[in-house]
Design an enzyme around this catalytic site. Sequence first.
Site, PDB file in Angstrom:
ATOM      1  N   HIS A 296      -3.687   6.899   3.158  1.00 38.89           N
ATOM      2  CA  HIS A 296      -4.056   5.634   2.521  1.00 38.89           C
ATOM      3  C   HIS A 296      -5.455   5.252   2.994  1.00 38.89           C
ATOM      4  O   HIS A 296      -5.762   5.337   4.183  1.00 38.89           O
ATOM      5  CB  HIS A 296      -3.034   4.557   2.896  1.00 38.89           C
ATOM      6  CG  HIS A 296      -3.472   3.177   2.497  1.00 38.89           C
ATOM      7  ND1 HIS A 296      -3.950   2.883   1.240  1.00 38.89           N
ATOM      8  CD2 HIS A 296      -3.528   2.016   3.206  1.00 38.89           C
ATOM      9  CE1 HIS A 296      -4.267   1.606   1.184  1.00 38.89           C
ATOM     10  NE2 HIS A 296      -4.033   1.057   2.363  1.00 38.89           N
TER      11      HIS A 296
ATOM     12  N   CYS B  19       0.814  -1.229   0.000  1.00 34.19           N
ATOM     13  CA  CYS B  19       0.000   0.000   0.000  1.00 34.19           C
ATOM     14  C   CYS B  19       0.842   1.271   0.000  1.00 34.19           C
ATOM     15  O   CYS B  19       0.337   2.346  -0.308  1.00 34.19           O
ATOM     16  CB  CYS B  19      -0.945   0.021   1.193  1.00 34.19           C
ATOM     17  SG  CYS B  19      -1.937  -1.455   1.333  1.00 34.19           S
TER      18      CYS B  19
ATOM     19  N   ASN C 103     -10.325  -0.455   0.057  1.00 32.46           N
ATOM     20  CA  ASN C 103      -8.864  -0.371   0.107  1.00 32.46           C
ATOM     21  C   ASN C 103      -8.293  -0.845  -1.234  1.00 32.46           C
ATOM     22  O   ASN C 103      -8.375  -2.027  -1.558  1.00 32.46           O
ATOM     23  CB  ASN C 103      -8.371  -1.251   1.264  1.00 32.46           C
ATOM     24  CG  ASN C 103      -6.859  -1.233   1.438  1.00 32.46           C
ATOM     25  OD1 ASN C 103      -6.138  -0.753   0.564  1.00 32.46           O
ATOM     26  ND2 ASN C 103      -6.386  -1.759   2.536  1.00 32.46           N
TER      27      ASN C 103
END
Length: 329
Positions: A256, A115, A286
């Site tokens: 994020h 990520c 996500n």
Amino acid sequence: MKRPIVQLVGTGRYTPSKILSNQDLERMVETSDEWIRERTGIRERRISESHETLAYMSKVACEQVLEVAGLTPQDVDAILVGTATPDRLLPAAACDLQAELGAKNAAAFDLGAACSGFLYGLSIAEGLVASGSVQNALVVGAERLSRITDYTDRATCVLFGDGAGATLVQPAVDGDRGILSTYIKSDGTLAELLYRPGGGALCPPSEQLLNDRSYFIKMAGREVFRSAVRSMADACDQALQQAGVSGEQVDVLIPHQANIRIIEATAKHAGIPMDKVYVNVDRFGNTSAASIPIALDECVRAGTIRSGSLVLLVAFGAGFTWASVVVRW
Ligand code: UT7
């Protein structure tokens, strides 16, 4: 305040049109819309169809960037792709993207920082451009997490989605506009809290691997959550300090997009009110390395980020890896 060496020029994104809603997931696993919204903030996520390959989604995002920058694919010197879901394990996703884009003069490689991959990419691209060897570096974050998600595992399948985003790193030309600081960090001792056990050289494809479903992402959610909150706080502190700015000066925070509770904790730690925090986890879930560049593009196109805005980007992911960037847009 530090004078920037590089600037970001142009943004782009691609998100598939197919939506997987919480209601859809209620029919697939033992879960509820209420649980997912309360624990994660997610309402729906996008799922790629077979033609929406990682290279295709990335190409569309990069073409938008090049259009804004007024460049052709041949002008690109380097392509850096942050991804955990390349179309193929060999060659790099960046090479497949290079071919699709027709960027024949570029060096192309991937960044395996999960990520945090897009912010790792910005940090590396800053170095490449600062060294003088590269003028135009495309930095991409792209994922097809639906391809490695176990849709029988309610602990993970409610979280992930697909998409791509990109920007371009160039030498700074305009006074104080550009990247003011970058920070990258990792802790490999915690790798097995969020990982894919099978499919790599350690555990190549086999019948056993398919039977035990070790091809899919495994996550110890609660432990990852705690580390994410701690590490993103550290990343905010480091990037702000190195840039010589405070949280109060930040115009837009793009964290994020993993979980609204992590986002809120990060903003609170950095002293940034939620009305300055960009959130799209409700719409996309996500998307790992793609989450920050998708959000960045939405902010820039909506005018939430405009010339002169002070922007803090912060990420956390498998590895564990974490990273942050302060940029004067
Ligand atoms: O992108 C990189 C980093 N990734 C992250 O940052 C993700 C970090 N982790 C998280 O966001 C959260 O830990 C989750 C959203 C994954 C889970 O939320 P949580 O509040 O930490 O829940 P939990 O794992 O502690 O589970 C609480 C309960 C458990 O039941 P019991 O043991 O209390 O009876 C789970 O079995 O919730 C249960 N549960 C679910 N229930 C309904 C877990 N997943 C689900 C689900 N639907 N989808």
